[in-house]
Design a protein around this motif. Structure first.
Motif, short mmCIF file in Angstrom:
data_model
loop_
_atom_site.label_atom_id
_atom_site.label_comp_id
_atom_site.label_asym_id
_atom_site.label_seq_id
_atom_site.Cartn_x
_atom_site.Cartn_y
_atom_site.Cartn_z
N PRO A 101 -3.79 -6.95 13.42
CA PRO A 101 -3.44 -5.51 13.33
C PRO A 101 -4.68 -4.55 13.07
CG PRO A 101 -2.25 -7.17 11.86
CD PRO A 101 -3.24 -7.82 12.75
N VAL A 102 -4.48 -3.54 13.62
CA VAL A 102 -5.38 -2.43 13.31
C VAL A 102 -5.43 -1.78 12.14
CG1 VAL A 102 -6.45 -2.24 15.70
CG2 VAL A 102 -4.59 -0.73 14.86
N ILE A 103 -3.98 -1.62 11.57
CA ILE A 103 -3.82 -1.20 10.26
C ILE A 103 -2.76 -2.01 9.75
CG2 ILE A 103 -2.27 0.74 9.22
CD1 ILE A 103 -3.23 2.44 11.67
N GLY A 104 -3.17 -2.25 8.16
CA GLY A 104 -2.32 -3.16 7.47
C GLY A 104 -2.04 -2.68 6.05
N LEU A 105 -0.87 -2.39 5.65
CA LEU A 105 -0.38 -2.12 4.38
C LEU A 105 0.15 -3.29 3.64
CD1 LEU A 105 0.33 0.98 6.35
CD2 LEU A 105 -0.24 1.73 3.71
N ARG A 106 0.05 -3.65 2.56
CA ARG A 106 0.60 -4.64 1.78
C ARG A 106 1.26 -4.14 0.32
NH1 ARG A 106 0.92 -6.01 5.83
NH2 ARG A 106 0.87 -8.04 6.85
N GLY A 107 2.52 -4.00 0.19
CA GLY A 107 2.92 -3.70 -1.30
C GLY A 107 2.27 -2.14 -1.56
N ALA A 108 2.23 -1.44 -0.73
CA ALA A 108 1.58 -0.02 -0.71
C ALA A 108 2.54 0.86 -1.37
CB ALA A 108 1.30 0.37 0.60
N ALA A 109 2.01 1.75 -2.28
CA ALA A 109 2.59 2.74 -2.90
C ALA A 109 1.71 3.95 -2.88
CB ALA A 109 3.21 2.43 -4.08
N LEU A 110 2.48 5.05 -3.03
CA LEU A 110 1.68 6.35 -3.33
C LEU A 110 2.34 7.29 -4.24
CD1 LEU A 110 -0.52 8.20 -0.71
CD2 LEU A 110 0.91 9.47 -2.24
N SER A 111 1.82 7.95 -5.28
CA SER A 111 2.55 8.72 -6.17
C SER A 111 1.70 10.12 -6.42
CB SER A 111 2.75 8.06 -7.56
OG SER A 111 3.41 6.83 -7.36
N TYR A 112 2.19 10.93 -6.83
CA TYR A 112 1.67 12.38 -7.48
C TYR A 112 2.33 12.33 -8.85
CZ TYR A 112 0.53 13.09 -2.58
OH TYR A 112 -0.17 12.91 -1.45
N GLY A 113 1.32 12.31 -10.06
CA GLY A 113 1.66 12.11 -11.15
C GLY A 113 2.92 11.38 -11.45
N GLU A 114 4.05 11.66 -11.78
CA GLU A 114 5.49 10.62 -11.92
C GLU A 114 6.15 10.42 -10.88
OE1 GLU A 114 7.23 12.08 -15.42
OE2 GLU A 114 5.61 11.81 -16.90
N ARG A 115 5.74 11.34 -9.71
CA ARG A 115 6.64 11.34 -8.79
C ARG A 115 6.04 10.19 -7.74
NH1 ARG A 115 6.85 14.44 -3.74
NH2 ARG A 115 8.74 14.08 -2.78
N THR A 116 6.91 9.26 -7.47
CA THR A 116 6.41 8.23 -6.30
C THR A 116 7.16 8.59 -5.14
OG1 THR A 116 6.53 6.46 -7.87
CG2 THR A 116 6.92 5.67 -5.63
N VAL A 117 6.33 8.82 -4.12
CA VAL A 117 6.71 9.47 -2.67
C VAL A 117 7.18 8.20 -1.88
CG1 VAL A 117 5.68 10.53 -0.53
CG2 VAL A 117 4.71 11.10 -2.70
N TRP A 118 6.48 7.16 -1.72
CA TRP A 118 6.84 5.93 -1.17
C TRP A 118 6.44 4.73 -1.90
CZ3 TRP A 118 2.35 4.30 0.78
CH2 TRP A 118 1.34 5.18 1.42
N GLN A 119 6.86 3.66 -2.03
CA GLN A 119 6.40 2.28 -2.58
C GLN A 119 6.92 1.21 -1.91
OE1 GLN A 119 8.00 1.79 -6.37
NE2 GLN A 119 10.02 3.01 -5.63
N ASN A 120 6.32 -0.04 -2.19
CA ASN A 120 6.54 -1.40 -1.49
C ASN A 120 6.62 -1.33 0.31
OD1 ASN A 120 7.01 -2.43 -4.18
ND2 ASN A 120 9.14 -1.42 -4.15
N LEU A 121 5.57 -0.64 0.78
CA LEU A 121 5.52 -0.35 2.13
C LEU A 121 4.59 -1.55 2.58
CD1 LEU A 121 6.05 1.00 4.66
CD2 LEU A 121 4.30 2.59 4.15
N ASP A 122 5.17 -2.30 3.41
CA ASP A 122 4.44 -3.38 4.14
C ASP A 122 4.31 -3.10 5.67
OD1 ASP A 122 3.90 -4.77 1.87
OD2 ASP A 122 6.09 -6.09 2.08
N LEU A 123 3.26 -2.82 6.09
CA LEU A 123 3.26 -2.19 7.88
C LEU A 123 2.17 -3.05 8.31
CD1 LEU A 123 4.66 -0.50 9.83
CD2 LEU A 123 3.17 1.15 8.88
N ASP A 124 2.36 -3.65 9.81
CA ASP A 124 1.24 -3.79 10.26
C ASP A 124 1.38 -2.65 11.85
OD1 ASP A 124 -0.18 -5.68 8.97
OD2 ASP A 124 1.04 -7.26 9.66
#
Length: 289
Positions: free
Chosen positions: A21-44
């Motif tokens: 894979p050229v891109i790999g995400l495992r258990g990835a999450a992104l939040s702004y303060g208390e707001r979670t935009v996405w989480q538990n992202l696994d992607l190749d």
């Protein structure tokens, strides 16, 4: 309502098969303060793959692009680009933005913007001028922009400017193309031209494409997989598996109908249909970037 044509696919079986894979995400999450935009992202994402990123305003599509560029740290999990931290892989990434206000770039010539893609990130002595000039001319020809190479960007149409931005993104021979809604405000003719250039690059150089879009129509025939980001989570898979009534209803937490009419796929009932503005909004502030 969003409608998409029936896809013609067949490249998924071999695209990037057996490649790291050229891109790999495992258990990835992104939040702004208390707001979670996405989480538990696994992607190749593998070489030569065309991944479309879909979802309503505020679902974190552009946040994902910023993370891949190394401009936005994850809140949890890991992200690697070409087996390294995103910022360390930046020189191998081509970035094509959505249409934006020109401001400071309005007086730049098309060839100047492409040249920045070659040596704008360098410190100290750069390449020889003749070599840079040759490369700029090659890129402009490849994206069909030679005729207006010396025209200021502010005098070009939206479609012409996007051709030049693709040239800037391709100037360093990238292994990954990140396209953040590059079709915004373009007519159908220019949409087809821009998507054709992106697809030609990935097929000729096995370049991976991550294509953020609100409208799947112009790229559905090219897509290998879809990442759909929504309030109820996310789904990754071939378009025919993700763009279904059952899948989207689960992601939105309400009934969403996906039907086929005269060879077209029509999506009806997404909660953001009535309220969403026609352009992308920044997930953090609710305004266009």
């Amino acid at each position: 309502m969003a409608s998409v044509p029936q896809a013609r696919r067949g490249s998924t079986d071999h695209r990037g098969a057996g490649s790291a894979p050229v891109i790999g995400l495992r258990g990835a999450a992104l939040s702004y303060g208390e707001r979670t935009v996405w989480q538990n992202l696994d992607l190749d994402v593998r070489p030569g793959e065309f991944l479309a990123v879909l979802g309503p305003n505020g679902s974190g599509k552009s946040s994902l692009v910023r993370a891949l560029l190394g401009r936005q740290p994850l809140s949890a999990g890991t992200l690697t680009v070409l087996d390294r931290a995103p910022r360390e892989a930046a020189r191998h990434i081509g970035y094509i933005p959505q249409q934006a206000e020109l401001s400071a770039q309005a007086l730049l010539r098309a060839r100047d913007l492409v040249r920045f893609g070659i040596d704008g990130h360098r410190f100290g002595p750069g390449r020889r001028r003749a070599a840079v000039r040759r490369r700029v001319n090659e890129v402009l020809e490849a994206v069909g922009a030679s005729a207006y190479a010396d025209v200021p960007l502010g005098m070009l149409s939206g479609g012409e400017r996007q051709r030049v931005r693709i040239g800037q993104a391709l100037a360093t021979d990238p292994r990954i193309l990140l396209c953040d809604e590059p079709l915004t405000s373009l007519d159908l003719h220019h949409q087809r031209a821009i998507t054709g250039l992106v697809d030609a690059r990935r097929r000729s150089h096995d370049t991976a494409v991550v294509f953020v879009t609100h409208e799947i129509n112009p790229v559905l025939d090219l897509v290998d997989r879809v990442l759909y980001l929504a309030p109820g989570g996310h789904r990754v898979g071939p378009p025919d598996e993700v763009l279904t009534s059952e899948s989207l209803s689960r992601l939105y937490g309400t009934q969403v109908d996906v039907v086929r009419v005269r060879g077209r796929v029509v999506v009806v009932g997404t909660p953001d249909e009535a309220a969403a503005p026609p352009h992308h909004t920044d997930e953090r502030e609710g305004v266009r970037p």
